[in-house]
Design a protein around this motif. Structure first.
Motif, PDB file in Angstrom:
ATOM      1  N   GLY A 242      -2.639  16.719  -0.291  1.00  0.00           N
ATOM      2  CA  GLY A 242      -2.774  15.474  -1.047  1.00  0.00           C
ATOM      3  C   GLY A 242      -1.586  14.552  -0.834  1.00  0.00           C
ATOM      4  N   VAL A 243      -0.379  15.119  -0.880  1.00  0.00           N
ATOM      5  CA  VAL A 243       0.829  14.325  -0.642  1.00  0.00           C
ATOM      6  C   VAL A 243       0.851  13.821   0.803  1.00  0.00           C
ATOM      7  N   LEU A 244       0.451  14.676   1.737  1.00  0.00           N
ATOM      8  CA  LEU A 244       0.408  14.294   3.153  1.00  0.00           C
ATOM      9  C   LEU A 244      -0.466  13.060   3.363  1.00  0.00           C
ATOM     10  N   ILE A 245      -1.676  13.091   2.824  1.00  0.00           N
ATOM     11  CA  ILE A 245      -2.595  11.967   3.020  1.00  0.00           C
ATOM     12  C   ILE A 245      -2.074  10.718   2.324  1.00  0.00           C
ATOM     13  N   ASN A 246      -1.463  10.883   1.162  1.00  0.00           N
ATOM     14  CA  ASN A 246      -0.902   9.739   0.459  1.00  0.00           C
ATOM     15  C   ASN A 246       0.217   9.087   1.273  1.00  0.00           C
ATOM     16  N   GLU A 247       1.061   9.916   1.913  1.00  0.00           N
ATOM     17  CA  GLU A 247       2.141   9.366   2.728  1.00  0.00           C
ATOM     18  C   GLU A 247       1.599   8.688   3.992  1.00  0.00           C
ATOM     19  N   ILE A 248       0.494   9.206   4.525  1.00  0.00           N
ATOM     20  CA  ILE A 248      -0.150   8.541   5.666  1.00  0.00           C
ATOM     21  C   ILE A 248      -0.618   7.155   5.241  1.00  0.00           C
ATOM     22  N   ARG A 249      -1.253   7.080   4.062  1.00  0.00           N
ATOM     23  CA  ARG A 249      -1.720   5.782   3.568  1.00  0.00           C
ATOM     24  C   ARG A 249      -0.548   4.835   3.297  1.00  0.00           C
ATOM     25  N   GLN A 250       0.528   5.364   2.737  1.00  0.00           N
ATOM     26  CA  GLN A 250       1.707   4.534   2.466  1.00  0.00           C
ATOM     27  C   GLN A 250       2.320   4.011   3.763  1.00  0.00           C
ATOM     28  N   THR A 251       2.337   4.869   4.780  1.00  0.00           N
ATOM     29  CA  THR A 251       2.871   4.455   6.080  1.00  0.00           C
ATOM     30  C   THR A 251       2.021   3.356   6.683  1.00  0.00           C
ATOM     31  N   ALA A 252       0.702   3.524   6.574  1.00  0.00           N
ATOM     32  CA  ALA A 252      -0.210   2.503   7.101  1.00  0.00           C
ATOM     33  C   ALA A 252      -0.032   1.178   6.357  1.00  0.00           C
ATOM     34  N   ALA A 253       0.110   1.273   5.037  1.00  0.00           N
ATOM     35  CA  ALA A 253       0.267   0.064   4.222  1.00  0.00           C
ATOM     36  C   ALA A 253       1.579  -0.657   4.499  1.00  0.00           C
ATOM     37  N   ALA A 254       2.590   0.103   4.901  1.00  0.00           N
ATOM     38  CA  ALA A 254       3.911  -0.489   5.176  1.00  0.00           C
ATOM     39  C   ALA A 254       3.911  -1.263   6.475  1.00  0.00           C
ATOM     40  N   GLY A 255       2.831  -1.094   7.259  1.00  0.00           N
ATOM     41  CA  GLY A 255       2.693  -1.870   8.481  1.00  0.00           C
ATOM     42  C   GLY A 255       3.514  -1.380   9.636  1.00  0.00           C
ATOM     43  N   HIS A 256       3.853  -0.065   9.644  1.00  0.00           N
ATOM     44  CA  HIS A 256       4.629   0.479  10.760  1.00  0.00           C
ATOM     45  C   HIS A 256       3.797   0.406  12.040  1.00  0.00           C
ATOM     46  N   SER A 257       4.457   0.117  13.115  1.00  0.00           N
ATOM     47  CA  SER A 257       3.794   0.125  14.414  1.00  0.00           C
ATOM     48  C   SER A 257       4.080   1.457  15.098  1.00  0.00           C
ATOM     49  N   LYS A 258       3.097   1.942  15.801  1.00  0.00           N
ATOM     50  CA  LYS A 258       3.299   3.205  16.520  1.00  0.00           C
ATOM     51  C   LYS A 258       4.353   3.028  17.611  1.00  0.00           C
ATOM     52  N   PHE A 259       4.417   1.860  18.151  1.00  0.00           N
ATOM     53  CA  PHE A 259       5.353   1.624  19.251  1.00  0.00           C
ATOM     54  C   PHE A 259       6.434   0.650  18.786  1.00  0.00           C
ATOM     55  N   PRO A 260       7.710   1.017  18.982  1.00  0.00           N
ATOM     56  CA  PRO A 260       8.814   0.151  18.546  1.00  0.00           C
ATOM     57  C   PRO A 260       8.851  -1.159  19.328  1.00  0.00           C
TER      58      PRO A 260
END
Length: 456
Positions: free
Chosen positions: A438-456
């Motif tokens: 549950g925490v794992l999926i929540n952190e995935i969603r938070q990462t997506a929401a933060a707008g991180h790009s896979k490539f720097p």
């Protein structure tokens, strides 16, 4: 199953699952006798078995209590959840059973265990292994068997020695076994990767590589792949063998988790060969304990002489004391009993992880995919949406005391990496798996929401 064994198994499960915690008092002999509808002597026999193995202890005129362990890993004490470690759980190692086997081996073989043996291994152990391998549909002669100091040694020898096909390159699945990849990189061995997913490998690509490249052998984990957890189908195994014969390529089959198989019809690749192309490797590390450092290699006739030479040069022989103890352990009922225990232990964790991922996927299928067919493996993975960087998710999870290891080391440096998070349940707490996912999926969603790009 004998009544006393049923009681032993159920009490062990209750202790492993923390229904009875360390220091807790077990129900009285009378209560257990009534519960299992047996006489008191049967209950006492079961409790004596648990006490002999230091799982419980008795207090005169008080009862039986769960032993306090001194081997609880730090991550449990800190409340962390470990999805990173792939080593077996030390709490289920058969310490006392194996100690008995070591003592028995010393009494049985005396000075024979303290001198050099042969590169092939202890003859009496090889005879036992030949019979055991038949249970996995690996039918071979004793002279084709070699005891090795873990699968890593067998791979090291096979990589170094010349093969009859005169070829030089190694083909490995990607992702694949990270220690073998490290070995190949360290010794600058020519190597090619082929992509593997939950759907297997592209057999057309495999044929093209076999046909056009200088492939000495193809190293594969057909069953419970590390780190993906998936297995090849029977049809895939047959086609791989056929291609190996057609293009003069050998197959090195790493069947390290054969003892955890549920499907009685799931045979190794070796079963579909004529004993000339497939080299079969099996480890005892996951099902007994890693420190044993004993594996078995089934070597085709044409490679026997050169394999013997290279192994003798590398280590003369594997530990004779370990071999003697393992022989006694394998031919007793201890091994089969422990195998069932460890299978049940890991099955519960695997199924909890699968159920948690399945539930999260229903609600968060836009973030990740996972292999729904992997239900009984120590390893599995989730594939993230390409816009979500796996390493950022791992970094965020570490702050929440959830450990996940990057997938990078499972790939050759030049091979394109999938955006995966690998998950192991070997050391994951039963009561932490669902919460951890549950925490794992929540952190995935938070990462997506933060707008991180896979490539720097």
């Amino acid at each position: 199953m004998h009544k006393f064994l049923l009681i032993v198994k159920e009490l062990e499960n209750l202790i492993d699952n923390h229904t009875f915690k360390e220091g807790d008092k077990l129900p009285s002999i009378r209560v257990l006798a009534n519960q299992y509808k047996v006489n008191k002597s049967t209950v006492i026999r079961a409790l004596n078995d648990l006490e002999r193995r230091h799982i419980v202890y008795s207090v005169d005129k008080s009862g039986y209590y769960v032993v306090k362990s001194t081997m609880i890993p730090n991550y449990e004490e800190e409340g962390a959840i470990d999805f990173a470690t792939s080593s077996p759980d030390s709490r289920i190692f058969p310490y006392l059973d194996f100690q008995h086997c070591v003592n028995k081996a010393i009494d049985t073989y005396k000075q024979d265990l303290f001198i050099y043996g042969t590169p092939q291994g202890l003859p009496s152990l090889l005879n036992i292994m030949q019979k055991q391998l038949a249970n996995y549909q690996v039918f071979t002669k004793v002279h084709n068997l070699f005891v090795v100091s873990g699968i890593q040694q067998a791979l090291s020898i096979l990589t170094a020695l010349p093969f009859p096909n005169g070829k030089r390159k190694i083909l490995i699945e990607q992702p694949g076994y990270h220690l073998f990849i490290e070995h190949l990189m360290t010794y600058h061995v020519p190597v090619i990767g082929i992509k593997r997913t939950s759907r297997g490998i592209d057999l057309g690509e495999l044929e093209e590589i076999f046909k056009t490249e200088d492939i000495k052998f193809f190293y594969t984990m057909p069953r419970f792949h590390n780190p993906l957890g998936c297995s090849y189908s029977t049809e895939e195994k047959k086609k791989i063998v056929a291609l190996a014969h057609k293009y003069d390529v050998y197959i090195v089959e790493d069947d390290y988790l054969a003892d955890l198989e549920h499907d009685t019809k799931a045979d190794p690749i070796y079963a579909y060969d004529d004993k000339s192309r497939v080299i079969y490797l099996k480890s005892y590390s996951k099902v007994i304990f890693p420190g044993l450092r004993i594996g078995i290699a089934v070597i085709p006739d044409i490679l026997l002489s050169v394999f013997t030479q290279y192994k003798r040069i590398q280590d003369i022989d594997s530990s004779m004391l370990s071999q003697g103890a393992l022989e006694i352990y394998l031919k007793s009922s201890m091994f089969d009993r422990h195998k069932q225990k460890i299978k049940s232990f890991y099955d519960q964790r695997s199924q909890l992880l699968h159920a948690a991922l399945e539930q999260q996927f229903i609600q968060n299928g836009d973030l990740f995919t996972f292999d729904a067919t992997v239900k009984f493996s120590l390893h599995t993975y989730i594939k993230l949406n390409d816009t979500i960087p796996a390493n950022e998710v791992i970094r965020r999870l570490k702050r929440k005391s959830i450990w996940i290891e990057p997938i990078d080391k499972h790939y050759l440096p030049s091979f394109p990496k999938d955006n995966l998070l690998k998950l192991n349940v070997s050391l994951a707490r039963m009561d932490g798996i669902e919460h951890g996912v549950g925490v794992l999926i929540n952190e995935i969603r938070q990462t997506a929401a933060a707008g991180h790009s896979k490539f720097p």
